[in-house]
Design a protein around this motif. Sequence first.
Motif, mmCIF file in Angstrom:
data_model
loop_
_atom_site.group_PDB
_atom_site.id
_atom_site.type_symbol
_atom_site.label_atom_id
_atom_site.label_comp_id
_atom_site.label_asym_id
_atom_site.label_seq_id
_atom_site.Cartn_x
_atom_site.Cartn_y
_atom_site.Cartn_z
ATOM 1 N N THR A 136 0.818 -1.210 0.000
ATOM 2 C CA THR A 136 0.000 0.000 0.000
ATOM 3 C C THR A 136 0.849 1.255 0.000
ATOM 4 O O THR A 136 0.560 2.221 -0.718
ATOM 5 C CB THR A 136 -0.938 0.001 1.217
ATOM 6 O OG1 THR A 136 -1.783 -1.163 1.173
ATOM 7 C CG2 THR A 136 -1.819 1.245 1.239
ATOM 8 N N TYR A 144 -1.492 -6.886 -4.489
ATOM 9 C CA TYR A 144 -2.772 -7.116 -3.801
ATOM 10 C C TYR A 144 -3.380 -8.454 -4.218
ATOM 11 O O TYR A 144 -3.964 -9.175 -3.404
ATOM 12 C CB TYR A 144 -3.751 -5.988 -4.123
ATOM 13 C CG TYR A 144 -3.702 -4.792 -3.192
ATOM 14 C CD1 TYR A 144 -2.527 -4.426 -2.541
ATOM 15 C CD2 TYR A 144 -4.833 -4.015 -2.980
ATOM 16 C CE1 TYR A 144 -2.486 -3.320 -1.709
ATOM 17 C CE2 TYR A 144 -4.805 -2.909 -2.142
ATOM 18 C CZ TYR A 144 -3.632 -2.563 -1.507
ATOM 19 O OH TYR A 144 -3.605 -1.473 -0.666
ATOM 20 N N ILE A 205 -7.159 -5.693 6.054
ATOM 21 C CA ILE A 205 -8.235 -4.834 5.551
ATOM 22 C C ILE A 205 -7.995 -3.386 5.978
ATOM 23 O O ILE A 205 -8.172 -2.448 5.196
ATOM 24 C CB ILE A 205 -9.604 -5.321 6.062
ATOM 25 C CG1 ILE A 205 -9.946 -6.692 5.467
ATOM 26 C CG2 ILE A 205 -10.698 -4.307 5.719
ATOM 27 C CD1 ILE A 205 -11.171 -7.346 6.094
ATOM 28 N N MET A 208 -5.142 -1.850 3.754
ATOM 29 C CA MET A 208 -5.252 -1.789 2.300
ATOM 30 C C MET A 208 -6.046 -0.560 1.850
ATOM 31 O O MET A 208 -6.758 0.070 2.634
ATOM 32 C CB MET A 208 -5.898 -3.066 1.763
ATOM 33 C CG MET A 208 -7.389 -3.197 2.045
ATOM 34 S SD MET A 208 -8.060 -4.826 1.568
ATOM 35 C CE MET A 208 -7.678 -4.880 -0.179
ATOM 36 N N SER A 209 -5.920 -0.239 0.594
ATOM 37 C CA SER A 209 -6.648 0.882 0.013
ATOM 38 C C SER A 209 -8.039 0.434 -0.412
ATOM 39 O O SER A 209 -8.197 -0.573 -1.111
ATOM 40 C CB SER A 209 -5.890 1.420 -1.208
ATOM 41 O OG SER A 209 -6.688 2.353 -1.902
ATOM 42 N N GLU A 210 -9.043 1.205 -0.014
ATOM 43 C CA GLU A 210 -10.411 0.891 -0.420
ATOM 44 C C GLU A 210 -10.631 1.174 -1.903
ATOM 45 O O GLU A 210 -11.669 0.782 -2.466
ATOM 46 C CB GLU A 210 -11.403 1.708 0.404
ATOM 47 C CG GLU A 210 -11.422 1.334 1.882
ATOM 48 C CD GLU A 210 -12.492 2.093 2.648
ATOM 49 O OE1 GLU A 210 -13.632 2.209 2.130
ATOM 50 O OE2 GLU A 210 -12.189 2.576 3.762
ATOM 51 N N TYR A 213 -11.589 -1.768 -4.748
ATOM 52 C CA TYR A 213 -12.801 -2.143 -4.019
ATOM 53 C C TYR A 213 -13.104 -3.638 -4.098
ATOM 54 O O TYR A 213 -13.568 -4.234 -3.124
ATOM 55 C CB TYR A 213 -14.002 -1.346 -4.532
ATOM 56 C CG TYR A 213 -15.265 -1.678 -3.770
ATOM 57 C CD1 TYR A 213 -15.412 -1.296 -2.436
ATOM 58 C CD2 TYR A 213 -16.290 -2.406 -4.369
ATOM 59 C CE1 TYR A 213 -16.558 -1.619 -1.727
ATOM 60 C CE2 TYR A 213 -17.437 -2.736 -3.668
ATOM 61 C CZ TYR A 213 -17.570 -2.334 -2.347
ATOM 62 O OH TYR A 213 -18.700 -2.663 -1.638
ATOM 63 N N HIS A 215 -11.122 -6.204 -4.117
ATOM 64 C CA HIS A 215 -10.339 -6.927 -3.119
ATOM 65 C C HIS A 215 -10.793 -6.564 -1.708
ATOM 66 O O HIS A 215 -10.873 -7.436 -0.831
ATOM 67 C CB HIS A 215 -8.856 -6.603 -3.279
ATOM 68 C CG HIS A 215 -8.232 -7.217 -4.496
ATOM 69 N ND1 HIS A 215 -8.687 -8.401 -5.052
ATOM 70 C CD2 HIS A 215 -7.183 -6.822 -5.272
ATOM 71 C CE1 HIS A 215 -7.944 -8.697 -6.113
ATOM 72 N NE2 HIS A 215 -7.031 -7.753 -6.259
ATOM 73 N N TYR A 216 -11.076 -5.284 -1.500
ATOM 74 C CA TYR A 216 -11.528 -4.838 -0.179
ATOM 75 C C TYR A 216 -12.832 -5.540 0.203
ATOM 76 O O TYR A 216 -12.981 -6.020 1.327
ATOM 77 C CB TYR A 216 -11.730 -3.320 -0.210
ATOM 78 C CG TYR A 216 -12.014 -2.710 1.138
ATOM 79 C CD1 TYR A 216 -10.976 -2.346 2.001
ATOM 80 C CD2 TYR A 216 -13.320 -2.487 1.562
ATOM 81 C CE1 TYR A 216 -11.231 -1.783 3.237
ATOM 82 C CE2 TYR A 216 -13.588 -1.926 2.796
ATOM 83 C CZ TYR A 216 -12.542 -1.568 3.632
ATOM 84 O OH TYR A 216 -12.803 -1.014 4.858
ATOM 85 N N ARG A 217 -13.742 -5.619 -0.732
ATOM 86 C CA ARG A 217 -15.020 -6.277 -0.460
ATOM 87 C C ARG A 217 -14.837 -7.782 -0.237
ATOM 88 O O ARG A 217 -15.476 -8.369 0.644
ATOM 89 C CB ARG A 217 -15.981 -6.044 -1.636
ATOM 90 C CG ARG A 217 -17.379 -6.613 -1.406
ATOM 91 C CD ARG A 217 -18.252 -6.400 -2.619
ATOM 92 N NE ARG A 217 -17.714 -7.099 -3.785
ATOM 93 C CZ ARG A 217 -18.189 -6.959 -5.019
ATOM 94 N NH1 ARG A 217 -19.188 -6.124 -5.259
ATOM 95 N NH2 ARG A 217 -17.670 -7.641 -6.015
#
Length: 300
Positions: A136, A144, A205, A208-210, A213, A215-217
């Motif tokens: 990040t 990622y 989580i 990481m960068s939102e 999205y 991957h974040y979700r």
Amino acid sequence: MDGNLFFDQFLEKRKNSDDAVFLEGCRQMYEVSGQEIFADYIVKNITEKVDKESTIRSGKAEKYLFDSIDTGKQLFFVYERTGEEKYREAIEGLMEGLTKLRRTKSGVFSQESDSSEIFRIADFYRILPFYMEYETKYHNKAEYNDIVAQFLKVRKCCYNEQNGLYYQAYDEAKEQPWCNNETGLSQEFSMRSMGWYLMALIDVIGTMSEEIYEHYRTLGDLFKELIKGILPCKDAEPGMFGYAICKACRIGVLNREKYAAEGIKLVESCYRQMDDESNDENMGICMMAYAQTQMLKERI
């Protein structure tokens, strides 16, 4: 009991703990309290390691690299606080070592002390938060995909659909005496191992960068799925599970109205169990959990 004062006094008695979890507890206590004693403790400890221990500088000696990377999470804090390049160089050294770690055939990191076909879910806490923070901050999020893929592989191999829990280890070769020779899975569930895994997941989580999205979700969904399985046995590791729940509520992964009170209750239970004889690892978990409750309460 005043948590800040209690942890401050405990710190005075632990002049030179090198436990990675204890150091992370200090970092989070500094974040919530602003007390310099916590930051100074980390800087002193990490500086000694960087100056004296070749493993944390170079990322070599794979036998101990999991431990060095776990401790090395504090290098980001120390580098940003001091601006001294030797800490950035140590970060790069550990990252170079991480890229050379053994993996199972499916791509999951495997310890040198194990067969190369084995992974353990508890080890995710020691490796992946550092990996994600590096990606990040310094590597434009380039890996990622690799980090998320490892969580997905563990979910595929270790998740039990019936009770919503994860087995603690998996042997792809299905040869170890502790595993089921048909599935490769360990014979039992470990609440401690799931605690480490859940903490790893929410820390990744949180770092990481939102903006990425998808991957974040994905990781958020994995976290929420495991929380449902954990809740019936949450009292087995109140500090670990309380930490994960409170942090998830604070950063928006879990619904605060639904989960915050439960998370705070767990942390308070953990806090009541701590005393001067508590070991550094458990005290570190408690400090982390306490810090998250204080930050969460500011948002409720």
